[in-house]
Design a protein around this motif. Structure first.
Motif, PDB file in Angstrom:
ATOM      1  N   THR A  93       0.818  -1.206   0.000  1.00 51.80           N
ATOM      2  CA  THR A  93       0.000   0.000   0.000  1.00 51.80           C
ATOM      3  C   THR A  93       0.857   1.264   0.000  1.00 51.80           C
ATOM      4  O   THR A  93       0.319   2.367  -0.131  1.00 51.80           O
ATOM      5  CB  THR A  93      -0.958   0.021   1.208  1.00 51.80           C
ATOM      6  OG1 THR A  93      -0.196  -0.101   2.409  1.00 51.80           O
ATOM      7  CG2 THR A  93      -1.960  -1.127   1.114  1.00 51.80           C
ATOM      8  N   ASP A  94       2.154   1.130   0.153  1.00 51.64           N
ATOM      9  CA  ASP A  94       3.099   2.243   0.090  1.00 51.64           C
ATOM     10  C   ASP A  94       4.160   1.952  -0.955  1.00 51.64           C
ATOM     11  O   ASP A  94       4.383   0.790  -1.318  1.00 51.64           O
ATOM     12  CB  ASP A  94       3.804   2.449   1.446  1.00 51.64           C
ATOM     13  CG  ASP A  94       2.868   2.968   2.519  1.00 51.64           C
ATOM     14  OD1 ASP A  94       1.957   3.743   2.199  1.00 51.64           O
ATOM     15  OD2 ASP A  94       3.070   2.591   3.695  1.00 51.64           O
ATOM     16  N   GLU A  95       4.855   3.004  -1.401  1.00 52.47           N
ATOM     17  CA  GLU A  95       6.000   2.808  -2.290  1.00 52.47           C
ATOM     18  C   GLU A  95       7.035   1.932  -1.604  1.00 52.47           C
ATOM     19  O   GLU A  95       7.137   1.932  -0.375  1.00 52.47           O
ATOM     20  CB  GLU A  95       6.698   4.144  -2.582  1.00 52.47           C
ATOM     21  CG  GLU A  95       5.910   5.134  -3.361  1.00 52.47           C
ATOM     22  CD  GLU A  95       6.669   6.439  -3.554  1.00 52.47           C
ATOM     23  OE1 GLU A  95       6.415   7.076  -4.579  1.00 52.47           O
ATOM     24  OE2 GLU A  95       7.486   6.830  -2.703  1.00 52.47           O
ATOM     25  N   ALA A 131       3.376   2.010  -5.178  1.00 48.78           N
ATOM     26  CA  ALA A 131       2.340   1.299  -4.434  1.00 48.78           C
ATOM     27  C   ALA A 131       1.340   0.728  -5.438  1.00 48.78           C
ATOM     28  O   ALA A 131       1.009   1.358  -6.436  1.00 48.78           O
ATOM     29  CB  ALA A 131       1.643   2.260  -3.476  1.00 48.78           C
TER      30      ALA A 131
END
Length: 184
Positions: A93-95, A131
Motif C-alpha cells: 500500500t506504500d511505495e 504502491a
C-alpha cells in the motif's frame, strides 16, 4: 547503470539467474517508467547516503524513516523462508524504496500486459517501486545484498499476495498508469 529486461515467463529454473527472453529484450529507463511507473536514480556509489539526489528525494517525498537490511545466508535469520516470501508475487500500500549499498539482486515487476520485467540493482542504484504494482525480489547468484529502505512515516511491511485486484491501492495504481478500471 541499471539494466532492465523482459523475462522468459516459461523459465522455471533457479530464480537467481537472469532469465532473458530469446532473443533478449532490454528496456531503457523511459520505457521502464512508462510501462510500470518504476523510478530509478543512480547515486554516488562511494557515498550514496550523502548524494544530493537522495537528500532531495527524502525531503520532497517525506521519507522520514529508514533502516538497513542485509540479505545473505550468514546475516538473515530464516534465510530460505525470507527469500521465498520476498519472491512471492505481491503488492504494498506504500511505495517500496531501496538503495543498494553493496551486493546485487533483482526486482521483478509486472507491466500492464502482465509480463515480468526484471530490474538488476547494484551499488548506487535507488529504485522506487510504486504502491499497487505486483512485484517480487530475489538475490542473484552472488547471494548477497545490503540496502537502505526508506519510508514515509512508520514502516508498513505488509505484503498483499496476488490476487489483490480488489484493493483500492491496486485500482489507484492502474488508473495512474492510464488503465481504465471498472468495479466488478
Amino acid at each position: 547503470m541499471v539494466r532492465a529486461w523482459f523475462m522468459d515467463s516459461d523459465e522455471t529454473s533457479d530464480q537467481r539467474l537472469e532469465h532473458h527472453r530469446n532473443p533478449p529484450e532490454f528496456l531503457d529507463l523511459d520505457t521502464l517508467f512508462a510501462k510500470t511507473g518504476v523510478e530509478y536514480f543512480q547515486l554516488n556509489k562511494k557515498d550514496p547516503i550523502n548524494d544530493d539526489t537522495l537528500i532531495k528525494l527524502k525531503k520532497d517525498r517525506g521519507y522520514c524513516y529508514e533502516d538497513e537490511i542485509t540479505c545473505s545466508k550468514e546475516c538473515l535469520p530464516n534465510y530460505d523462508e525470507k527469500l521465498k516470501a520476498f519472491f512471492t508475487e505481491h503488492l504494498h500500500t506504500d511505495e517500496e524504496i531501496r538503495l543498494v549499498l553493496e551486493g546485487s539482486g533483482y526486482f521483478d515487476v509486472r507491466d500492464l500486459e502482465d509480463s515480468w520485467i526484471r530490474i538488476e540493482v547494484t551499488p548506487g542504484d535507488l529504485i522506487i517501486i510504486p504502491a499497487g504494482i505486483y512485484h517480487r525480489f530475489t538475490l542473484d547468484s552472488k547471494n548477497y545484498i545490503r540496502a537502505k529502505r526508506y519510508f514515509i512515516g512508520e514502516p508498513v511491511w505488509t505484503p498483499y499476495d496476488r490476487p489483490a485486484d480488489h484493493m483500492p491501492i491496486r485500482s489507484g495504481y492502474l488508473q495512474k498508469m492510464g488503465r481504465n478500471v471498472t468495479s466488478g
